[in-house]
Design an enzyme around this catalytic site. Sequence first.
Site, PDB file in Angstrom:
ATOM      1  N   ASN A   1     -49.459 -63.971  32.380  1.00  0.00           N
ATOM      2  CA  ASN A   1     -48.827 -64.733  31.307  1.00  0.00           C
ATOM      3  C   ASN A   1     -49.854 -65.474  30.469  1.00  0.00           C
ATOM      4  O   ASN A   1     -50.871 -65.940  30.980  1.00  0.00           O
ATOM      5  CB  ASN A   1     -47.813 -65.723  31.886  1.00  0.00           C
TER       6      ASN A   1
ATOM      7  N   ASP B   1     -48.733 -68.073  28.477  1.00  0.00           N
ATOM      8  CA  ASP B   1     -48.005 -69.245  27.968  1.00  0.00           C
ATOM      9  C   ASP B   1     -48.545 -70.602  28.419  1.00  0.00           C
ATOM     10  O   ASP B   1     -48.143 -71.632  27.871  1.00  0.00           O
ATOM     11  CB  ASP B   1     -46.508 -69.127  28.319  1.00  0.00           C
TER      12      ASP B   1
ATOM     13  N   HIS C   1     -54.581 -61.690  31.101  1.00  0.00           N
ATOM     14  CA  HIS C   1     -54.309 -61.211  29.744  1.00  0.00           C
ATOM     15  C   HIS C   1     -54.564 -62.272  28.675  1.00  0.00           C
ATOM     16  O   HIS C   1     -54.061 -62.155  27.566  1.00  0.00           O
ATOM     17  CB  HIS C   1     -52.870 -60.668  29.654  1.00  0.00           C
TER      18      HIS C   1
ATOM     19  N   CYS D   1     -61.894 -67.859  10.447  1.00  0.00           N
ATOM     20  CA  CYS D   1     -62.951 -68.471  11.257  1.00  0.00           C
ATOM     21  C   CYS D   1     -63.671 -69.559  10.466  1.00  0.00           C
ATOM     22  O   CYS D   1     -64.135 -69.308   9.351  1.00  0.00           O
ATOM     23  CB  CYS D   1     -63.937 -67.377  11.693  1.00  0.00           C
TER      24      CYS D   1
HETATM   25  C1  BJW Z   1     -37.460 -61.901  36.381  1.00  0.00           C
HETATM   26  C2  BJW Z   1     -36.681 -62.933  35.841  1.00  0.00           C
HETATM   27  C3  BJW Z   1     -36.479 -64.086  36.632  1.00  0.00           C
HETATM   28  C4  BJW Z   1     -36.808 -61.328  34.402  1.00  0.00           C
HETATM   29  N1  BJW Z   1     -37.030 -64.148  37.843  1.00  0.00           N
HETATM   30  N2  BJW Z   1     -37.980 -61.985  37.577  1.00  0.00           N
HETATM   31  C5  BJW Z   1     -53.160 -46.542  34.539  1.00  0.00           C
HETATM   32  C6  BJW Z   1     -52.013 -45.798  34.399  1.00  0.00           C
HETATM   33  C7  BJW Z   1     -51.322 -45.760  33.186  1.00  0.00           C
HETATM   34  C8  BJW Z   1     -51.789 -46.493  32.082  1.00  0.00           C
HETATM   35  C9  BJW Z   1     -52.920 -47.234  32.233  1.00  0.00           C
HETATM   36  C10 BJW Z   1     -53.609 -47.252  33.448  1.00  0.00           C
HETATM   37  N3  BJW Z   1     -54.664 -48.084  33.313  1.00  0.00           N
HETATM   38  C11 BJW Z   1     -54.670 -48.583  32.048  1.00  0.00           C
HETATM   39  C12 BJW Z   1     -53.627 -48.083  31.360  1.00  0.00           C
HETATM   40  C13 BJW Z   1     -53.280 -48.376  29.931  1.00  0.00           C
HETATM   41  C14 BJW Z   1     -52.562 -49.692  29.761  1.00  0.00           C
HETATM   42  C15 BJW Z   1     -51.286 -49.677  30.589  1.00  0.00           C
HETATM   43  O1  BJW Z   1     -51.173 -50.243  31.638  1.00  0.00           O
HETATM   44  N4  BJW Z   1     -50.249 -49.026  30.058  1.00  0.00           N
HETATM   45  C16 BJW Z   1     -48.964 -48.914  30.751  1.00  0.00           C
HETATM   46  C17 BJW Z   1     -47.890 -49.685  29.974  1.00  0.00           C
HETATM   47  C18 BJW Z   1     -48.599 -47.481  30.909  1.00  0.00           C
HETATM   48  N5  BJW Z   1     -53.407 -50.837  30.143  1.00  0.00           N
HETATM   49  C19 BJW Z   1     -54.275 -51.353  29.292  1.00  0.00           C
HETATM   50  O2  BJW Z   1     -54.420 -50.907  28.168  1.00  0.00           O
HETATM   51  C20 BJW Z   1     -55.132 -52.503  29.774  1.00  0.00           C
HETATM   52  N6  BJW Z   1     -56.480 -52.266  29.464  1.00  0.00           N
HETATM   53  C21 BJW Z   1     -57.195 -51.321  30.063  1.00  0.00           C
HETATM   54  O3  BJW Z   1     -56.781 -50.661  30.995  1.00  0.00           O
HETATM   55  O4  BJW Z   1     -58.448 -51.167  29.554  1.00  0.00           O
HETATM   56  C22 BJW Z   1     -59.261 -50.088  30.031  1.00  0.00           C
HETATM   57  C23 BJW Z   1     -60.590 -50.251  29.372  1.00  0.00           C
HETATM   58  C24 BJW Z   1     -61.701 -50.346  30.163  1.00  0.00           C
HETATM   59  C25 BJW Z   1     -62.967 -50.487  29.541  1.00  0.00           C
HETATM   60  C26 BJW Z   1     -63.028 -50.565  28.158  1.00  0.00           C
HETATM   61  C27 BJW Z   1     -61.907 -50.468  27.369  1.00  0.00           C
HETATM   62  C28 BJW Z   1     -60.667 -50.320  27.985  1.00  0.00           C
HETATM   63  C29 BJW Z   1     -54.792 -53.793  29.033  1.00  0.00           C
HETATM   64  C30 BJW Z   1     -53.415 -54.267  29.293  1.00  0.00           C
HETATM   65  C31 BJW Z   1     -53.129 -55.540  28.480  1.00  0.00           C
HETATM   66  C32 BJW Z   1     -51.655 -55.910  28.500  1.00  0.00           C
HETATM   67  N7  BJW Z   1     -51.422 -56.917  27.537  1.00  0.00           N
HETATM   68  C33 BJW Z   1     -50.082 -57.463  27.364  1.00  0.00           C
HETATM   69  C34 BJW Z   1     -50.062 -58.325  26.058  1.00  0.00           C
HETATM   70  C35 BJW Z   1     -50.762 -59.647  26.302  1.00  0.00           C
HETATM   71  C36 BJW Z   1     -50.577 -60.585  25.164  1.00  0.00           C
HETATM   72  C37 BJW Z   1     -49.097 -60.845  24.866  1.00  0.00           C
HETATM   73  O5  BJW Z   1     -48.316 -61.299  25.719  1.00  0.00           O
HETATM   74  O6  BJW Z   1     -48.735 -60.582  23.726  1.00  0.00           O
HETATM   75  O7  BJW Z   1     -49.721 -58.264  28.479  1.00  0.00           O
HETATM   76  S1  BJW Z   1     -48.808 -56.243  27.357  1.00  0.00           S
HETATM   77  C38 BJW Z   1     -47.601 -57.175  28.217  1.00  0.00           C
HETATM   78  O8  BJW Z   1     -47.307 -56.580  29.502  1.00  0.00           O
HETATM   79  C39 BJW Z   1     -48.277 -58.520  28.504  1.00  0.00           C
HETATM   80  C40 BJW Z   1     -47.809 -58.796  29.900  1.00  0.00           C
HETATM   81  O9  BJW Z   1     -48.698 -59.686  30.534  1.00  0.00           O
HETATM   82  C41 BJW Z   1     -47.806 -57.436  30.526  1.00  0.00           C
HETATM   83  C42 BJW Z   1     -46.949 -57.326  31.759  1.00  0.00           C
HETATM   84  O10 BJW Z   1     -45.626 -57.594  31.468  1.00  0.00           O
HETATM   85  P1  BJW Z   1     -44.737 -58.420  32.517  1.00  0.00           P
HETATM   86  O11 BJW Z   1     -45.301 -59.783  32.652  1.00  0.00           O
HETATM   87  O12 BJW Z   1     -44.586 -57.639  33.746  1.00  0.00           O
HETATM   88  O13 BJW Z   1     -43.359 -58.580  31.709  1.00  0.00           O
HETATM   89  P2  BJW Z   1     -42.141 -57.577  31.545  1.00  0.00           P
HETATM   90  O14 BJW Z   1     -41.328 -58.050  30.405  1.00  0.00           O
HETATM   91  O15 BJW Z   1     -42.605 -56.183  31.541  1.00  0.00           O
HETATM   92  O16 BJW Z   1     -41.297 -57.751  32.888  1.00  0.00           O
HETATM   93  C43 BJW Z   1     -40.614 -58.933  33.221  1.00  0.00           C
HETATM   94  C44 BJW Z   1     -40.079 -58.781  34.624  1.00  0.00           C
HETATM   95  O17 BJW Z   1     -39.497 -60.008  35.013  1.00  0.00           O
HETATM   96  C45 BJW Z   1     -39.001 -57.705  34.776  1.00  0.00           C
HETATM   97  O18 BJW Z   1     -39.324 -56.915  35.911  1.00  0.00           O
HETATM   98  C46 BJW Z   1     -37.712 -58.509  35.016  1.00  0.00           C
HETATM   99  O19 BJW Z   1     -36.804 -57.856  35.891  1.00  0.00           O
HETATM  100  C47 BJW Z   1     -38.260 -59.751  35.642  1.00  0.00           C
HETATM  101  N8  BJW Z   1     -37.456 -60.981  35.469  1.00  0.00           N
HETATM  102  N9  BJW Z   1     -36.201 -62.616  34.619  1.00  0.00           N
HETATM  103  C48 BJW Z   1     -37.719 -63.142  38.313  1.00  0.00           C
HETATM  104  N10 BJW Z   1     -35.677 -65.184  36.182  1.00  0.00           N
HETATM  105 ZN    ZN Z   2     -66.444 -65.973  12.974  1.00  0.00          ZN
END
Ligand code: BJW
Ligand code: ZN
Length: 238
Positions: free
Chosen positions: A91, A93, A108, A137
Amino acid sequence: MTLPKIAVLTGAGVSKGSGVPTFRDGADSLWRNYNPQDLATPEAFARNPRLVWEFYDWRRQMMANARPNPAHLTLAAMEKALPDFTLVTQNIDGLHREAGNRRILYLHGDIWYVRCTECDYRSEDRRVPLPELPPTCPRCAAWLRPDVVWFGEALDPVTLHRAEQAFSQADIALVVGTSAVVYPAAMLPHYTRERGGRIIEFNMARTPLSPYADETILGPSEETLPAWWEAFQAELGL
Ligand code: BJW
Ligand code: ZN
């Protein structure tokens, strides 16, 4: 009795009880008919930095009004009670910090920081809304961007390494409110399992991690996590 080593991975669901919309869930995660997954990319920012900044400015407003909920407060209490405890969050936030956790690994990034797209300027900026979009900037006048990790971008290697170490050594991995689809974060609990530790998942619904979890506790984490910690403390005699 030695206290267990605990590593925690949190996702957007842990802040849902504070009124912060999750990243992928349902209608309230939508913004102007855009898919958030298409806005959190360097390509989207290059194409339309103003649009991406409007999305983040809107989220900063939602997050600025949010207060930690009982799940955040439980994690802060756990950090105080357990000598070997690591909190890793996806997160941006800042609610874990506000709840009182002091050692937090931000996988992240942090929405309350901006950084320059050209030079190494980075600064905290808590103004809501920002006076100009996109902000520029003060050092070199290039665009600033939110200090978060977008799809296709590398996570900070030192932070990721610390997180991997913590999960590789943990007796118990708690995975709270994450859809467990974004890598490398989703890999972390598997390290605990590989060393013979347990995975306990807290979510509203099952996830791709659930088949590997020793226990999936269904329900809102603002209720289930405090209840689990209460029972676990009794078990440990704390
Ligand atoms: C509740 C609830 C309640 C609701 N109580 N529960 C391997 C396999 C496939 C793909 C890849 C891989 N490795 C890398 C990738 C690519 C990609 C990726 O993972 N893609 C997949 C989607 C397929 N990953 C990347 O690109 C990462 N980088 C990378 O791998 O770089 C490689 C590299 C190396 C060297 C040089 C260059 C590159 C980076 C990932 C960055 C993710 N960023 C984000 C945005 C951050 C900023 C922002 O917020 O705007 O992060 S994306 C978004 O998803 C955000 C979140 O942190 C992240 C995870 O989401 P989260 O937190 O799980 O939220 P939700 O909405 O998905 O789920 C909420 C959950 O809560 C649900 O399950 C509900 O049921 C539950 N819930 N109420 C308890 N009350
Ligand atoms: Zn700058």
